[in-house]
Design a protein around this motif. Structure first.
Motif, PDB file in Angstrom:
ATOM      1  N   ALA A 140      -5.151  -7.472   0.148  1.00  0.00           N
ATOM      2  CA  ALA A 140      -4.555  -8.324  -0.884  1.00  0.00           C
ATOM      3  C   ALA A 140      -3.155  -8.779  -0.466  1.00  0.00           C
ATOM      4  O   ALA A 140      -2.771  -9.931  -0.696  1.00  0.00           O
ATOM      5  N   GLU A 141      -2.416  -7.863   0.163  1.00  0.00           N
ATOM      6  CA  GLU A 141      -1.064  -8.206   0.645  1.00  0.00           C
ATOM      7  C   GLU A 141      -1.119  -9.285   1.734  1.00  0.00           C
ATOM      8  O   GLU A 141      -0.201 -10.087   1.877  1.00  0.00           O
ATOM      9  N   LYS A 142      -2.217  -9.283   2.503  1.00  0.00           N
ATOM     10  CA  LYS A 142      -2.401 -10.273   3.565  1.00  0.00           C
ATOM     11  C   LYS A 142      -3.129 -11.525   3.053  1.00  0.00           C
ATOM     12  O   LYS A 142      -3.546 -12.377   3.826  1.00  0.00           O
ATOM     13  N   GLN A 143      -3.294 -11.583   1.712  1.00  0.00           N
ATOM     14  CA  GLN A 143      -3.891 -12.729   1.025  1.00  0.00           C
ATOM     15  C   GLN A 143      -5.388 -12.881   1.314  1.00  0.00           C
ATOM     16  O   GLN A 143      -5.932 -13.984   1.322  1.00  0.00           O
ATOM     17  N   TYR A 144      -6.038 -11.755   1.516  1.00  0.00           N
ATOM     18  CA  TYR A 144      -7.502 -11.744   1.571  1.00  0.00           C
ATOM     19  C   TYR A 144      -7.986 -11.146   0.252  1.00  0.00           C
ATOM     20  O   TYR A 144      -7.789  -9.966  -0.026  1.00  0.00           O
ATOM     21  N   TYR A 145      -8.574 -12.003  -0.557  1.00  0.00           N
ATOM     22  CA  TYR A 145      -8.952 -11.596  -1.902  1.00  0.00           C
ATOM     23  C   TYR A 145     -10.429 -11.220  -1.971  1.00  0.00           C
ATOM     24  O   TYR A 145     -11.253 -11.697  -1.202  1.00  0.00           O
ATOM     25  N   LYS A 146     -10.730 -10.341  -2.897  1.00  0.00           N
ATOM     26  CA  LYS A 146     -12.084  -9.839  -3.123  1.00  0.00           C
ATOM     27  C   LYS A 146     -12.635  -9.087  -1.915  1.00  0.00           C
ATOM     28  O   LYS A 146     -13.842  -9.118  -1.645  1.00  0.00           O
ATOM     29  N   ALA A 147     -11.772  -8.438  -1.178  1.00  0.00           N
ATOM     30  CA  ALA A 147     -12.234  -7.607  -0.065  1.00  0.00           C
ATOM     31  C   ALA A 147     -13.026  -6.418  -0.602  1.00  0.00           C
ATOM     32  O   ALA A 147     -12.668  -5.816  -1.619  1.00  0.00           O
ATOM     33  N   GLU A 148     -14.100  -6.089   0.066  1.00  0.00           N
ATOM     34  CA  GLU A 148     -14.930  -4.958  -0.318  1.00  0.00           C
ATOM     35  C   GLU A 148     -14.912  -3.921   0.797  1.00  0.00           C
ATOM     36  O   GLU A 148     -14.988  -4.264   1.979  1.00  0.00           O
ATOM     37  N   VAL A 149     -14.801  -2.662   0.401  1.00  0.00           N
ATOM     38  CA  VAL A 149     -14.720  -1.580   1.383  1.00  0.00           C
ATOM     39  C   VAL A 149     -15.747  -0.507   1.016  1.00  0.00           C
ATOM     40  O   VAL A 149     -15.777  -0.024  -0.111  1.00  0.00           O
ATOM     41  N   THR A 150     -16.593  -0.164   1.974  1.00  0.00           N
ATOM     42  CA  THR A 150     -17.578   0.891   1.770  1.00  0.00           C
ATOM     43  C   THR A 150     -17.386   1.953   2.860  1.00  0.00           C
ATOM     44  O   THR A 150     -16.650   1.742   3.827  1.00  0.00           O
ATOM     45  N   TYR A 151     -18.046   3.079   2.683  1.00  0.00           N
ATOM     46  CA  TYR A 151     -17.889   4.143   3.675  1.00  0.00           C
ATOM     47  C   TYR A 151     -19.183   4.919   3.860  1.00  0.00           C
ATOM     48  O   TYR A 151     -20.076   4.911   3.013  1.00  0.00           O
TER      49      TYR A 151
END
Length: 206
Positions: free
Chosen positions: A163-174
């Motif tokens: 979000a700080e790098k202006q990538y919105y709606k990033a999804e993270v899984t593991y």
């Protein structure tokens, strides 16, 4: 009967530095078992749930030994001392009265749930933010033990970075996989970077 217990989720928004404050606010402190009023002596101490941690590590954190009086403050400090090690997601203390002693003697049970020992943390799917930048954000060099709660904290940190790098709606899984060559796990974190965009203007109506 349960005396004190603590779970990692109690600190998911606080961090380990606030363990003492969280314990002091716990309702368990307001509902002290009557067993303490009888000042029983400890007949036996049983430690359960150890898989990879040496029992001597736990014994070094105990404020009393067999034959000592079971005291409220010392008993509460067991939970704090063991939890602060960072190896466990659950710390529970129970007692049972020794038969035919009118609760003058008790057995103390320390039940633990170990976190998973981390062999490696790998990042995948990150095309626009380097793995080095992500690792610095989540401080992977200091992550030696992990559980579901700490994984969620890591995920939120990565989302915040995007979000700080202006990538919105990033999804993270593991995914957590057992390492075949060690008694530990490999953590694979996969990023779907979402959409890059800049806010050009802000307009207000009304």
């Amino acid at each position: 009967l349960c005396i004190f217990k603590i779970h990692t989720s109690s600190f998911s928004h606080m961090g380990i530095k606030n363990t003492k404050a969280a314990l002091s606010r716990s309702p368990l402190y307001e509902n002290i078992p009557s067993i303490f009023l009888k000042k029983p002596t400890i007949e036996n101490i049983f430690i359960e749930g150890l898989e990879t941690i040496n029992i001597q590590v736990i014994l070094a954190k105990l404020p009393f030994f067999v034959g000592d009086i079971l005291e409220r403050k010392k008993t509460a400090s067991i939970v704090k001392n063991i939890f602060s090690l960072g190896y466990f997601s659950d710390v529970n203390l129970y007692y049972s009265a020794v038969p035919d002693t009118n609760e003058k003697k008790v057995n103390l049970y320390i039940k633990l749930k170990e976190k998973k020992r981390v062999s490696s943390i790998k990042i995948a799917g990150n095309e626009h933010i380097s793995e080095e930048t992500i690792e610095k954000k989540i401080n992977t060099s200091k992550i030696n033990w992990i559980d579901d709660v700490s994984i969620l904290v890591i995920i939120e940190k990565i989302k915040k970075l995007y979000a700080e790098k202006q990538y919105y709606k990033a999804e993270v899984t593991y995914d957590i996989k057992k390492n075949e060559t060690s008694n530990a796990v490999d953590v694979i974190i996969t990023v779907n970077e979402g959409v890059f965009g800049k806010i050009r203007t802000i307009s207000f109506k009304g």
